[in-house]
Design an enzyme around this catalytic site. Sequence first.
Site, short mmCIF file in Angstrom:
data_model
loop_
_atom_site.label_atom_id
_atom_site.label_comp_id
_atom_site.label_asym_id
_atom_site.label_seq_id
_atom_site.Cartn_x
_atom_site.Cartn_y
_atom_site.Cartn_z
N CYS A 111 0.81 -1.22 0.00
CA CYS A 111 0.00 0.00 0.00
C CYS A 111 0.85 1.27 0.00
CB CYS A 111 -0.95 -0.04 1.20
SG CYS A 111 -2.42 0.95 0.96
N HIS B 220 -3.79 -5.80 2.01
CA HIS B 220 -3.40 -6.11 3.38
C HIS B 220 -4.36 -7.17 3.85
CE1 HIS B 220 -6.32 -2.84 3.92
NE2 HIS B 220 -5.52 -2.07 3.23
ZN ZN Z 1 -3.93 -0.15 2.23
#
Ligand code: ZN
Lengths: 449, 265
Positions: free
Chosen positions: B120, B217
Amino acid sequence: MLYISVPLGKLVRRVSRLRGGGSALPGLVVEKIDPGFMRRTLSTLPLGVAVVSGTNGKTTTTKMVVELLESQGLKVFTNRTGSNFTRGVAAALLGEVDWRGRLDADVAVLELDEAHAVHFVNQVPPRYCLLLNVLRDQLDRFGEIDKTAELLQHIAAKTTGTVVLNREDPRVARIADTLKTDTVTTVPGGGPDVRYFGLDDSLLSTFPNDDEMRAAPGSPVPPAPPRPPADVVLRRVGADDADFEYDGAMVTTGMKLRGVYNIFNAAAALTLARVIAARGTAGQGLASEGKPAADSAGLLKALANVAPAFGRGESLVVDGLPLELVLVKNPSGFRLGLKSFPAAGYATMVAINDNYADGRDMSWLWDVEFDTLRDGGVDQLTGSRAYDMALRLQYDDVAVGAVDPEIAPALAAFIRGGQGKPKRIFCTYTAMLAIRRELSKITTVEVVS
Amino acid sequence: MTPDSPDTPHGLSFGHELPPEDSAAPGKGTIRVLQLYPRDMNIYGDWGNALVLAQRLRWHGYTPELLEYNVGDDFPANIDLVVGGGGQDSGQLVIQDDLLSRETTLKAMAEDGTPMLVICGLYQLFGKFFKTRTGSVIPGIGVLDVETHGTDERLIGNVAVSSPEFGTVLGYENHSGQTTLGPGVAPLGTTAKGTGNNSSDGQEGARYRNIVASYLHGSLLPKNPAVADFLIKTAVERKYGSFTPGTPDDSYAVLAREHAARRPR
Ligand SMILES: [Zn+2]
């Protein structure tokens, strides 16, 4: 003046009740045909509207504020059914107003979900707000915690009288800086008055916020940064009592509520209730700011008797043995739950659902440490993400007894296999509702608190 | 533990601790795992990825040494494996300058074949740049030939990725930056459920040398042991020449994957 919307809304409410429908439809109807209904009705209350918002503990805290104010002889309107969104408030109002649209109450205390609170305060600027915390929860809905903090800031900015803030949550405490305030008196046009509730330094470490959660275990506790004075400070939490400090004095009171986070929220409720009651009990708005004329003994007695709100953690008796339901919905809440309720001597079950109301994102389970369950292990796992939980426990070397994603058989097996031990179930919101339903089918449930 | 010595595993990622080692089993060797910016980039259970690497190293018979690097720290030497996570916009601002000051080091490690997992926010900053909605450009360190553009649309939900290397990769995405890949990298895979890098090309993540970059995630590694073991195997082979796997019990991972795959977006 008679508004046609009220009788019509009440009629819809009655019909939708008969049909077993949800509580929001009548609110929707009245909103559509009479958008001013909520604002008009609530603006008649002599002590105005108080909004309670934040990630954790809204329902129980709202319940506390209501009971504290009722102990002062005030008539309180609240959205008890847990419909913590604007339409739900309108629906609850419809149930309370008479056919002419009049609400027989002194003050409204409303629990509002952060995002819905923003819509609400745009329509009805509250006189008070109580902002509890900003924690990692439902990130999949709001995006980021900093965004959630902005929502709370908006609520504070719309508040005309007093903003009560959690001094120990940096994202909440910081909101004060954004308000034009004078902490002693409310200067007309000078922004709302700000009050804080706080924790004793010795308790700070038991309340990790999402930033401090990262302080290494065993590392020396950094000295607490200087913080503004708080109206009410929680000084100590005992097994069934707690010490609060306010007005320069320390008081000890028994507590039916369990869990340090609930008791910290009691300090929050006390702060707000004292501010409101000070205006109410002196009558006709004679009470001056900062000199609460509330009846302290009455408040404490009411506080001691507050039981958790339905579905927020309960002590039950099942087959003659205690069974505790502990609601967990975010990492801080789960950590506090594990800390507040030691595992020794208990049979343990964990129920993790990922329905919309629970949040679909399972990443939060990896922000909780389960080492306190290592000695006794976990007897039973259930819920739609039972295997995610099993995997989480495997990586923390916590032994797992049985796993069954179906809640009914898992619960039955857990109760059967309890070997005469008291039981504890950590569960997400929808899992808790399912467990309550199942429990009432298989056994007589006696609610202790 | 002395927090400032770069050679001491300290803090074990912010309140998180590895479970104690069961026995003093004769180890096959030590692997030094570095967590990048766990203080500021740790949202969405990123600790899970570090924990999985450390525990699986043990289960394969190796000794994990878990280190962390935060803003202003000395950069530890002799790192075998790097893991970095996501953060809020505020966290990214905090680490930005420090990360740029480590560009040379991280690029050299990447080019040398050090296995890395970046999720991310760090995935974005390992790219060339992040251009925000308002048009300001946050430079990345350019390890990956990717660029990211901020949008008003937040891509949120469960994701399933078909990866040629790892089979189905399962996780959860939550981002408003949209990333496009340049010719210098390959996608991790194509999305079978969810969005991935951006809302147009159906690709998720990036692969370059031994780097795995992804928006997933949830955490990524626990439910995707194939990815975890790729990183571990690569780290061990680079250091010791060959990797002798142990026998981790992945039965919960298999079941968690089956159930996760059936959940709604
Ligand atoms: Zn994320």
